[in-house]
Each structure stands twice: as structure tokens, then as C-alpha cells.
Design a protein around this motif. Structure first.
Motif, PDB file in Angstrom:
ATOM      1  N   GLY A  37      55.235  77.175  11.427  1.00 51.46           N
ATOM      2  CA  GLY A  37      54.699  77.163  10.734  1.00 51.46           C
ATOM      3  C   GLY A  37      53.818  75.964  10.383  1.00 51.46           C
ATOM      4  O   GLY A  37      53.592  75.468   9.510  1.00 51.46           O
ATOM      5  N   ALA A  38      54.180  74.968  11.160  1.00 54.20           N
ATOM      6  CA  ALA A  38      54.066  73.318  10.880  1.00 54.20           C
ATOM      7  C   ALA A  38      52.873  72.795  11.763  1.00 54.20           C
ATOM      8  O   ALA A  38      51.961  71.967  10.655  1.00 54.20           O
ATOM      9  N   GLY A  39      52.132  73.637  11.865  1.00 54.11           N
ATOM     10  CA  GLY A  39      50.222  73.474  12.073  1.00 54.11           C
ATOM     11  C   GLY A  39      50.703  72.458  13.935  1.00 54.11           C
ATOM     12  O   GLY A  39      49.624  72.513  14.345  1.00 54.11           O
ATOM     13  N   LYS A  40      51.886  72.554  15.093  1.00 58.09           N
ATOM     14  CA  LYS A  40      51.366  72.511  16.160  1.00 58.09           C
ATOM     15  C   LYS A  40      50.531  73.219  17.021  1.00 58.09           C
ATOM     16  O   LYS A  40      49.897  72.628  17.843  1.00 58.09           O
ATOM     17  N   SER A  41      50.752  74.560  16.917  1.00 56.90           N
ATOM     18  CA  SER A  41      49.825  75.505  17.678  1.00 56.90           C
ATOM     19  C   SER A  41      48.110  75.301  17.893  1.00 56.90           C
ATOM     20  O   SER A  41      47.497  74.695  18.093  1.00 56.90           O
ATOM     21  N   VAL A 198      56.062  62.871  17.856  1.00 55.65           N
ATOM     22  CA  VAL A 198      55.039  63.298  16.842  1.00 55.65           C
ATOM     23  C   VAL A 198      55.630  64.136  16.312  1.00 55.65           C
ATOM     24  O   VAL A 198      55.668  65.449  17.223  1.00 55.65           O
ATOM     25  N   VAL A 199      56.066  64.181  15.047  1.00 57.73           N
ATOM     26  CA  VAL A 199      56.245  65.474  13.566  1.00 57.73           C
ATOM     27  C   VAL A 199      55.557  65.369  12.866  1.00 57.73           C
ATOM     28  O   VAL A 199      55.421  65.093  12.099  1.00 57.73           O
ATOM     29  N   VAL A 200      55.641  66.968  12.648  1.00 53.75           N
ATOM     30  CA  VAL A 200      54.759  67.107  11.897  1.00 53.75           C
ATOM     31  C   VAL A 200      55.351  68.413  10.656  1.00 53.75           C
ATOM     32  O   VAL A 200      56.643  69.032  11.197  1.00 53.75           O
ATOM     33  N   GLY A 201      55.039  68.451   9.410  1.00 50.43           N
ATOM     34  CA  GLY A 201      55.516  69.733   8.687  1.00 50.43           C
ATOM     35  C   GLY A 201      54.124  70.515   7.867  1.00 50.43           C
ATOM     36  O   GLY A 201      53.614  69.119   7.171  1.00 50.43           O
ATOM     37  N   ARG A 202      54.555  70.993   7.216  1.00 49.23           N
ATOM     38  CA  ARG A 202      53.302  71.841   6.449  1.00 49.23           C
ATOM     39  C   ARG A 202      51.688  70.524   6.854  1.00 49.23           C
ATOM     40  O   ARG A 202      51.357  70.736   5.642  1.00 49.23           O
ATOM     41  N   GLY A 203      51.762  71.179   8.404  1.00 53.52           N
ATOM     42  CA  GLY A 203      50.094  70.375   8.921  1.00 53.52           C
ATOM     43  C   GLY A 203      49.988  68.965   8.295  1.00 53.52           C
ATOM     44  O   GLY A 203      48.665  68.496   9.333  1.00 53.52           O
TER      45      GLY A 203
END
Length: 315
Positions: A37-41, A198-203
Motif C-alpha cells: 500500500g506504499a504506492g509502488k505499483s 528508493v524507499v516509499v511509505g504511504r505514498g
């Protein structure tokens, strides 16, 4: 190079991607990490022009992907290995893609051989295993011999030999000067494969840096100790406030004391040491620590990460 600038995507009141800014450099393998759900896709779809951004921009070699008439010659991508007509053969699927991008027919045979599907070229995709579908998806991404490649979870369904092959493929592609961007949840593979992360969380962006720099951001440090006299050393360490576990190779894993203090205690009590090493956090440990506040569905139960029984007895 891929440049992402203030990229934002909203679906009604929900923000899937929020002002992401980062670069994916050529000649390197860049891992794309984040919790579910982090927004990767969504980010990958925005990169390829499959979805339109609410704000911001993405350029590939200075231009939006949508402006490129022959997409497979500029960017190769694997987003969903199952997104193939099951009635087509592997050869037909790739041949259709090649014709639509004016790619020579001979290239179809070349990429089938490269991914190990030559013998399965005339079989219908409906009968393929997930691993074979992944190989076919990688073949499609390679078809136009593009300078930029994007992969979303390319290791799903692959056996150990396939995982090792993909790891080598990504390293080779990067060594040729291509831009390789890989989204994966397999931390051990990213640790072996990626140069940058590149690391993302909650977009939102958490980090865009080298793998080593990201791992170093974790506050977790342990000391590995190999000794033939662990029963003597262990209570000495715990009396100093350390936590002591063991790893799979028989070493003591000490947290709460630095290596110099462990060495002083061993010397004072004449405990023989064969190894005394400071360890930084693994990629998985750093990832779990630095994304803890970004989990979409956090659990309330913590499981032990050291190789020790709850009673303190080594396994």
C-alpha cells in the motif's frame, strides 16, 4: 535516467502518491521498496503513462514516456506476468509486440533464448507456470533492447536457479549502462542486487540513496562473538546490560554493548575469543525500522528476531 519530480496521484479523497521526487541513475540497479500500500505499483504506472498524475511529472531521458511512439525501444517493463492472453503461444505474444514496435522478428527468438523459453516457444501461455510467465514477461521487457527497464516483483514464482539468473541479468544490464528499476519485497535479493534504493511509505518518500547509506541509517548495531567458552562469557555480558542471542553459525550476537567493551570483559576474565566483529543492520532490519510508521496494516504482536527461544535457551 528517470527523473520523478513532485509526482502526485489522488483517487478521490485518497492520496496514493504524494509529491515524490527522486532520480533513477543509469548504469545501476535501483531497488524500489515500500510496505504494502506504499504506492509502488501506482508510481510505476505513472512512469509508464498508464495513469495520469494529479500533479508533478516523470521523464525518461528527458521526455515523458507517452511522447515516445515506439515504446519498447525506449522502455521495457514487466508489471504483471499474468497480463498475457492465455490462448497465445509465447512466440505469438512476443511477435505481436515486435510488429507493433517495428522490431525485427529475429529478436523474438533471441529473447526467448535469453530467458530460457526456446523449447516452450510454441506452447500456449495458459499452460505456463508462474515462473515461466515471469520469464516471458522479462522477455517482453527486453524485446526492444531498451536503455531503461522497469520490473514489478519480477522474482515471484521463480525457483532458486531462476532467481540467481535474474540477479545476474539485472547486474549485466546495469553494467551495459542501462537504467534498471526493480520493485521487490524480497530484501535478501535487493541486498545482493541493488546499488541504490528508493524507499516509499504511504505514498511519500522515505529515502533515495545508496543501499549502504540506507542500511547505515538504522540505529541497530550488534557485535558478533565466536568463543569456545560461551557459558562463561554470556552471563558476564548480560550482567553489563547486554542482550545475548546466537546466530546459525554458533556465534553470540550481542546488543547493548560495543565491541571494545565486550573485548575488555573477555580479557579481564580470560575468555578466549576467536572472533569479535561489529555488525550494522541488514537491509531487512533497516527497512523494518525505518518504515515502521508507514505500515498500512501494522500488527500488534512482535516476534523474536534473534535465534533464541523465549526462555533464553539457544535453539
Amino acid at each position: 535516467m528517470i527523473e520523478v519530480n513532485e509526482l502526485t496521484k489522488r483517487y478521490g479523497s485518497r492520496t496514493a502518491v504524494n509529491a515524490l521526487t527522486f532520480r533513477v541513475r543509469s548504469g545501476l540497479v535501483t531497488g524500489f521498496l515500500g510496505p504494502n500500500g506504499a504506492g509502488k505499483s501506482t508510481t510505476l504506472r505513472l512512469m509508464l503513462g498508464l495513469d495520469g498524475p494529479t500533479g508533478g511529472s516523470v521523464t525518461v531521458a528527458g521526455r515523458p514516456f507517452r511522447e515516445r511512439a515506439r515504446g519498447l525501444r525506449d522502455v521495457g517493463a514487466l508489471l504483471d506476468a499474468g497480463d498475457v492472453h492465455g490462448g497465445h503461444t509465447a512466440y505469438t505474444h512476443l511477435r505481436v509486440l515486435a510488429r507493433s514496435n517495428r522490431i525485427p522478428r529475429t529478436r523474438v527468438d533471441e529473447v526467448l533464448a535469453e530467458v530460457g523459453l526456446t523449447d516452450a516457444a510454441r506452447r500456449r501461455v495458459a499452460g505456463f507456470s508462474l515462473g515461466m510467465r515471469q520469464r516471458l514477461g522479462i522477455a517482453a521487457a527486453l524485446l526492444g533492447d531498451p536503455p531503461v527497464l522497469l520490473f514489478d516483483e519480477p522474482l515471484n514464482g521463480l525457483d532458486p536457479e531462476g532467481v540467481r539468473w535474474v540477479r545476474g541479468l539485472f547486474r549485466r544490464l546495469a553494467a551495459e549502462g542501462r537504467t534498471v528499476f526493480v520493485s521487490s519485497h524480497l530484501m535478501s535479493e535487493m541486498e545482493h542486487t541493488a546499488d541504490d534504493l528508493v524507499v516509499v511509505g504511504r505514498g511519500e518518500l522515505i529515502a533515495a540513496e545508496s543501499l549502504d547509506a540506507f542500511a547505515a541509517r538504522s540505529g541497530r548495531r550488534t557485535v558478533a562473538v565466536r568463543t569456545p567458552d560461551a557459558p562463561t562469557l554470556t552471563p558476564l555480558l548480560t550482567a553489563e546490560g547486554a542482550s545475548v542471542g546466537t546466530d546459525g553459525d554458533g556465534r553470540l550476537v550481542v546488543s547493548g554493548l560495543d565491541a571494545s567493551r565486550v573485548g575488555e570483559l573477555a580479557l579481564r576474565h580470560r575468555v578466549l575469543l576467536h572472533e569479535l566483529t561489529t555488525r550494522t543492520a541488514s537491509l531487512e532490519e533497516a527497512f523494518m525500522e525505518l518504515t515502521a510508521d508507514s505500515l498500512e496494516y501494522p500488527t500488534s504482536v512482535e516476534y523474536p528476531t534473534s535465534l533464541e527461544h523465549p526462555t533464553g535457551e539457544p535453539r
